[in-house]
Motif scaffolding. Structure first.
Motif, PDB file in Angstrom:
ATOM      1  N   ILE A 114       5.180  -1.758  -0.271  1.00 17.23           N
ATOM      2  CA  ILE A 114       4.653  -3.020  -0.815  1.00 17.23           C
ATOM      3  C   ILE A 114       5.837  -3.897  -1.209  1.00 17.23           C
ATOM      4  CG2 ILE A 114       3.225  -4.116  -2.604  1.00 17.23           C
ATOM      5  CD1 ILE A 114       1.728  -1.497  -2.983  1.00 17.23           C
ATOM      6  N   LEU A 115       5.814  -5.139  -0.728  1.00 13.95           N
ATOM      7  CA  LEU A 115       6.872  -6.106  -1.061  1.00 13.95           C
ATOM      8  C   LEU A 115       6.296  -7.130  -2.046  1.00 13.95           C
ATOM      9  CD1 LEU A 115       7.945  -6.801   2.635  1.00 13.95           C
ATOM     10  CD2 LEU A 115       8.928  -5.100   1.082  1.00 13.95           C
ATOM     11  N   GLU A 116       6.955  -7.280  -3.187  1.00 15.14           N
ATOM     12  CA  GLU A 116       6.453  -8.199  -4.214  1.00 15.14           C
ATOM     13  C   GLU A 116       7.541  -9.184  -4.615  1.00 15.14           C
ATOM     14  OE1 GLU A 116       4.837 -10.340  -7.102  1.00 15.14           O
ATOM     15  OE2 GLU A 116       3.633  -9.083  -5.783  1.00 15.14           O
ATOM     16  N   LYS A 117       7.194 -10.493  -4.639  1.00 14.71           N
ATOM     17  CA  LYS A 117       8.232 -11.511  -4.904  1.00 14.71           C
ATOM     18  C   LYS A 117       8.664 -11.555  -6.374  1.00 14.71           C
ATOM     19  CE  LYS A 117       4.992 -15.325  -5.540  1.00 14.71           C
ATOM     20  NZ  LYS A 117       4.435 -16.552  -5.033  1.00 14.71           N
ATOM     21  N   THR A 118       7.796 -11.088  -7.305  1.00 13.08           N
ATOM     22  CA  THR A 118       8.161 -11.115  -8.729  1.00 13.08           C
ATOM     23  C   THR A 118       8.663  -9.738  -9.154  1.00 13.08           C
ATOM     24  OG1 THR A 118       6.000 -10.415  -9.559  1.00 13.08           O
ATOM     25  CG2 THR A 118       6.268 -12.773  -9.098  1.00 13.08           C
ATOM     26  N   SER A 119       8.847  -9.576 -10.478  1.00 10.32           N
ATOM     27  CA  SER A 119       9.333  -8.280 -10.965  1.00 10.32           C
ATOM     28  C   SER A 119       8.186  -7.424 -11.496  1.00 10.32           C
ATOM     29  CB  SER A 119      10.358  -8.514 -12.076  1.00 10.32           C
ATOM     30  OG  SER A 119       9.751  -9.302 -13.087  1.00 10.32           O
ATOM     31  N   LYS A 120       6.936  -7.895 -11.284  1.00 13.39           N
ATOM     32  CA  LYS A 120       5.773  -7.155 -11.817  1.00 13.39           C
ATOM     33  C   LYS A 120       4.717  -6.980 -10.736  1.00 13.39           C
ATOM     34  CE  LYS A 120       5.772  -9.070 -16.533  1.00 13.39           C
ATOM     35  NZ  LYS A 120       6.103 -10.498 -16.498  1.00 13.39           N
ATOM     36  N   GLY A 152      -3.434  -6.018  -2.357  1.00  9.87           N
ATOM     37  CA  GLY A 152      -2.231  -5.370  -1.824  1.00  9.87           C
ATOM     38  C   GLY A 152      -2.198  -3.879  -2.130  1.00  9.87           C
ATOM     39  N   TYR A 153      -2.475  -3.533  -3.381  1.00 10.45           N
ATOM     40  CA  TYR A 153      -2.509  -2.114  -3.776  1.00 10.45           C
ATOM     41  C   TYR A 153      -3.603  -1.361  -3.033  1.00 10.45           C
ATOM     42  CZ  TYR A 153       0.892  -1.100  -7.412  1.00 10.45           C
ATOM     43  OH  TYR A 153       2.063  -0.826  -8.085  1.00 10.45           O
ATOM     44  N   PHE A 154      -4.775  -1.991  -2.947  1.00 11.37           N
ATOM     45  CA  PHE A 154      -5.897  -1.293  -2.319  1.00 11.37           C
ATOM     46  C   PHE A 154      -5.641  -1.092  -0.824  1.00 11.37           C
ATOM     47  CE2 PHE A 154     -10.525  -0.214  -2.508  1.00 11.37           C
ATOM     48  CZ  PHE A 154     -10.447   0.545  -3.675  1.00 11.37           C
ATOM     49  N   ALA A 155      -5.010  -2.101  -0.204  1.00  9.56           N
ATOM     50  CA  ALA A 155      -4.655  -1.975   1.218  1.00  9.56           C
ATOM     51  C   ALA A 155      -3.622  -0.862   1.398  1.00  9.56           C
ATOM     52  CB  ALA A 155      -4.107  -3.300   1.737  1.00  9.56           C
ATOM     53  N   ALA A 156      -2.633  -0.830   0.520  1.00  5.83           N
ATOM     54  CA  ALA A 156      -1.565   0.180   0.616  1.00  5.83           C
ATOM     55  C   ALA A 156      -2.135   1.594   0.470  1.00  5.83           C
ATOM     56  CB  ALA A 156      -0.523  -0.072  -0.473  1.00  5.83           C
ATOM     57  N   ILE A 157      -3.024   1.764  -0.521  1.00 10.56           N
ATOM     58  CA  ILE A 157      -3.624   3.080  -0.779  1.00 10.56           C
ATOM     59  C   ILE A 157      -4.409   3.567   0.443  1.00 10.56           C
ATOM     60  CG2 ILE A 157      -5.486   4.171  -2.131  1.00 10.56           C
ATOM     61  CD1 ILE A 157      -4.324   2.470  -4.577  1.00 10.56           C
ATOM     62  N   HIS A 158      -5.123   2.648   1.088  1.00  9.49           N
ATOM     63  CA  HIS A 158      -5.947   3.067   2.237  1.00  9.49           C
ATOM     64  C   HIS A 158      -5.165   3.107   3.559  1.00  9.49           C
ATOM     65  CE1 HIS A 158      -9.039   2.326  -0.806  1.00  9.49           C
ATOM     66  NE2 HIS A 158      -9.580   3.378  -0.229  1.00  9.49           N
ATOM     67  N   ALA A 159      -3.948   2.552   3.535  1.00  4.37           N
ATOM     68  CA  ALA A 159      -3.087   2.651   4.725  1.00  4.37           C
ATOM     69  C   ALA A 159      -2.238   3.915   4.678  1.00  4.37           C
ATOM     70  CB  ALA A 159      -2.183   1.419   4.801  1.00  4.37           C
ATOM     71  N   LEU A 214      13.687  -6.439   6.913  1.00  4.15           N
ATOM     72  CA  LEU A 214      12.945  -5.187   7.071  1.00  4.15           C
ATOM     73  C   LEU A 214      12.100  -5.286   8.327  1.00  4.15           C
ATOM     74  CD1 LEU A 214      11.690  -4.807   3.383  1.00  4.15           C
ATOM     75  CD2 LEU A 214      13.615  -3.614   4.407  1.00  4.15           C
ATOM     76  N   VAL A 215      11.850  -4.144   8.956  1.00  6.59           N
ATOM     77  CA  VAL A 215      11.042  -4.138  10.181  1.00  6.59           C
ATOM     78  C   VAL A 215       9.857  -3.192  10.002  1.00  6.59           C
ATOM     79  CG1 VAL A 215      11.037  -3.662  12.669  1.00  6.59           C
ATOM     80  CG2 VAL A 215      13.059  -4.688  11.602  1.00  6.59           C
ATOM     81  N   PHE A 216       8.673  -3.681  10.370  1.00  5.70           N
ATOM     82  CA  PHE A 216       7.444  -2.880  10.246  1.00  5.70           C
ATOM     83  C   PHE A 216       6.667  -2.890  11.556  1.00  5.70           C
ATOM     84  CE2 PHE A 216       8.269  -4.457   5.917  1.00  5.70           C
ATOM     85  CZ  PHE A 216       8.317  -3.249   5.222  1.00  5.70           C
ATOM     86  N   ASP A 217       5.875  -1.820  11.745  1.00  6.21           N
ATOM     87  CA  ASP A 217       5.005  -1.753  12.929  1.00  6.21           C
ATOM     88  C   ASP A 217       3.699  -2.517  12.682  1.00  6.21           C
ATOM     89  OD1 ASP A 217       6.695   0.161  14.367  1.00  6.21           O
ATOM     90  OD2 ASP A 217       6.137   1.527  12.739  1.00  6.21           O
ATOM     91  N   ARG A 218       3.265  -2.533  11.429  1.00  6.39           N
ATOM     92  CA  ARG A 218       2.041  -3.255  11.044  1.00  6.39           C
ATOM     93  C   ARG A 218       2.355  -4.038   9.779  1.00  6.39           C
ATOM     94  NH1 ARG A 218       0.867  -0.823  15.002  1.00  6.39           N
ATOM     95  NH2 ARG A 218      -0.866   0.585  15.460  1.00  6.39           N
ATOM     96  N   LEU A 219       1.653  -5.145   9.616  1.00 10.94           N
ATOM     97  CA  LEU A 219       1.879  -5.959   8.424  1.00 10.94           C
ATOM     98  C   LEU A 219       0.535  -6.403   7.843  1.00 10.94           C
ATOM     99  CD1 LEU A 219       4.275  -7.182   6.810  1.00 10.94           C
ATOM    100  CD2 LEU A 219       3.873  -9.310   8.048  1.00 10.94           C
ATOM    101  N   ILE A 220       0.382  -6.221   6.527  1.00 10.23           N
ATOM    102  CA  ILE A 220      -0.833  -6.689   5.845  1.00 10.23           C
ATOM    103  C   ILE A 220      -0.413  -7.757   4.833  1.00 10.23           C
ATOM    104  CG2 ILE A 220      -2.898  -6.039   4.549  1.00 10.23           C
ATOM    105  CD1 ILE A 220      -2.455  -3.130   5.442  1.00 10.23           C
ATOM    106  N   ILE A 223       3.306  -4.278   3.294  1.00  7.85           N
ATOM    107  CA  ILE A 223       2.257  -5.021   2.599  1.00  7.85           C
ATOM    108  C   ILE A 223       2.918  -6.084   1.753  1.00  7.85           C
ATOM    109  CG2 ILE A 223       0.426  -4.822   0.851  1.00  7.85           C
ATOM    110  CD1 ILE A 223      -0.131  -2.103   2.290  1.00  7.85           C
ATOM    111  N   VAL A 224       2.547  -7.341   1.979  1.00  5.62           N
ATOM    112  CA  VAL A 224       3.170  -8.437   1.242  1.00  5.62           C
ATOM    113  C   VAL A 224       2.264  -8.817   0.084  1.00  5.62           C
ATOM    114  CG1 VAL A 224       4.271 -10.696   1.420  1.00  5.62           C
ATOM    115  CG2 VAL A 224       4.091  -9.256   3.451  1.00  5.62           C
TER     116      VAL A 224
END
Length: 404
Positions: A31-37, A15-22, A154-160, A8-9
């Motif tokens: 979850i990949l986040e470009k900042t530190s927060k 992003g959080y809601f997608a991650a929780i339901h995935a 990194l390698v993923f099977d699905r990407l959101i 999850i980018v």
């Protein structure tokens, strides 16, 4: 059995809601986040209270608050509605309350309650978080997604993709390289600057239910209006700016706005009310006695603009002055030259074209296994919790469908 790897980018609301339901026994979610927060927009939204959603429980009413994406969201909201959002948070110890204008906030009045609920759920489900991951490219190889940052692959099977809006079209380069079309972003939700208008001297004055229309269009909005140091603002203007975002951008933010100081007025009712007052109080000073509950300073300004002298009394008002006063009450014209965007509430119109995404699943119609959620899509709502509702609903659908 190997687990399905879902990437999850973006660590925002969608992003959080997608991650929780995935998340589930058969998936490994990162979850990949470009900042530190994470969840930084949730933290500051609604003045630090987080306007979670809006009490528009009927989908047909809810979708009217999205200048872009109405038809698409009609399908999305059938799967995850405002009621689902309320139930989700309340079942996780975040009771919500409805304010008089329909906005819904945590009873705690703290955005931290929302953040804590999302983070606690993500931790409980074993979702991994990777901070300072600056995405450089995405490549699809043999049905998998190869995600590249400066120093990691990194390698993923699905990407959101939940990267949010971007003020510049360059922010969507990585998606254009995958073949997706982007509607170029333009700002949404801004005040109208009126640098040449004397009305700016009335900064701080507000009226509760004005009607504002953009000249030469059918676009109008009603609601509270505030006069600021820059020009005109308040919910009526911000909402109109969202519906007129593309049109105003094309006009280079040069236009005229027509203000009716009270939405309920008709020209006829104003004429008759003023005439009645004139007949009953012929010797009263016009400028010194505000009518219709308007603020004193605003009334004084409107009488001056109608060429009525400070000491004029009603029985001496000329026909021309009377009609000018009606005009300034019913259709006060200001010249817009520019805009001021709210940095903390920054919203863009634009993003991934909706015809390339399936509204029933949030999956790309071009690339199997690629999903989208939130403001990266060409969807935006007016102020009032609508952008968060779109984030929860699209995040839910993307997450739920990515794990199959």
């Amino acid at each position: 059995m190997t687990k399905l790897k879902i990437g999850i980018v973006g660590a925002g609301a969608s992003g959080y809601f997608a991650a929780i339901h995935a998340a589930g026994p058969d998936t490994e979610v990162t979850i990949l986040e470009k900042t530190s927060k994470s969840l930084s927009k949730v933290k500051i939204s609604g003045g630090g209270r987080c306007n979670v959603t809006h009490a528009a429980f009927e989908v047909s009413k809810l979708v009217k608050n999205y200048p872009r994406g109405e038809k698409f969201l009609k399908k999305v909201f059938q799967h995850f509605s405002v009621k689902n959002t309320v139930d989700w948070f309340e079942s996780r110890s975040v009771p919500l309350k409805v304010e008089s204008d329909g906005r819904m906030f945590p009873v705690s009045d703290q955005s931290q309650s929302v953040i804590d609920a999302l983070q606690k759920e993500a931790n409980h489900l074993g979702i991994k978080l990777m901070f300072n991951f600056g995405l450089e490219s995405i490549n699809v190889e043999k049905g998998q997604f190869k995600i590249q940052s400066k120093d990691k692959t990194l390698v993923f099977d699905r990407l959101i993709v939940c990267t949010g809006g971007s003020p510049k079209v360059d922010g969507f380069n990585f998606l254009q390289k995958l073949g997706h079309s982007i509607n170029p972003p333009v700002p949404s939700l801004f005040t109208f600057n009126t640098p040449q208008e004397p009305i700016r001297q009335l900064m701080g004055i507000s009226v509760p239910d004005a009607h504002v229309r953009l000249e030469g269009t059918k676009m109008s909005y009603r609601g509270p209006l505030l006069i600021t140091h820059w020009g005109i603002s308040g919910p009526a203007v911000l909402k109109l700016s969202a519906f007129g975002a593309q049109w105003l951008y094309e006009k280079n933010y040069k236009a005229k706005a027509h203000i009716r100081w009270n939405h309920e007025w008709t020209e006829e009712s104003l004429i008759s009310n003023l005439q009645n007052f004139k007949n009953q109080h012929p010797k009263k000073k016009i400028a010194g006695n505000p009518l219709f509950g308007l603020p004193q300073r605003l009334w004084l300004h409107l009488t001056e603009k109608s060429e009525i002298f400070p000491d004029s009394i009603w029985q001496n008002i000329a026909k021309k002055q009377f009609h000018k006063l009606v005009q300034n009450l019913f259709c006060y014209i200001v010249t817009i030259e520019g805009k001021t965007t709210f940095k903390e509430e920054f919203v863009t119109a634009g993003g991934v074209k909706l015809e390339e995404v399936n509204p029933e699943t949030m999956e790309s119609k071009l690339i199997n296994g690629l999903f989208f959620a939130g403001e990266v899509l060409d969807i935006d709502g007016i102020t009032g919790g609508f952008n968060f509702q779109a984030a929860w609903s699209t995040g839910y659908l993307a997450g739920k469908n990515a794990k199959h």
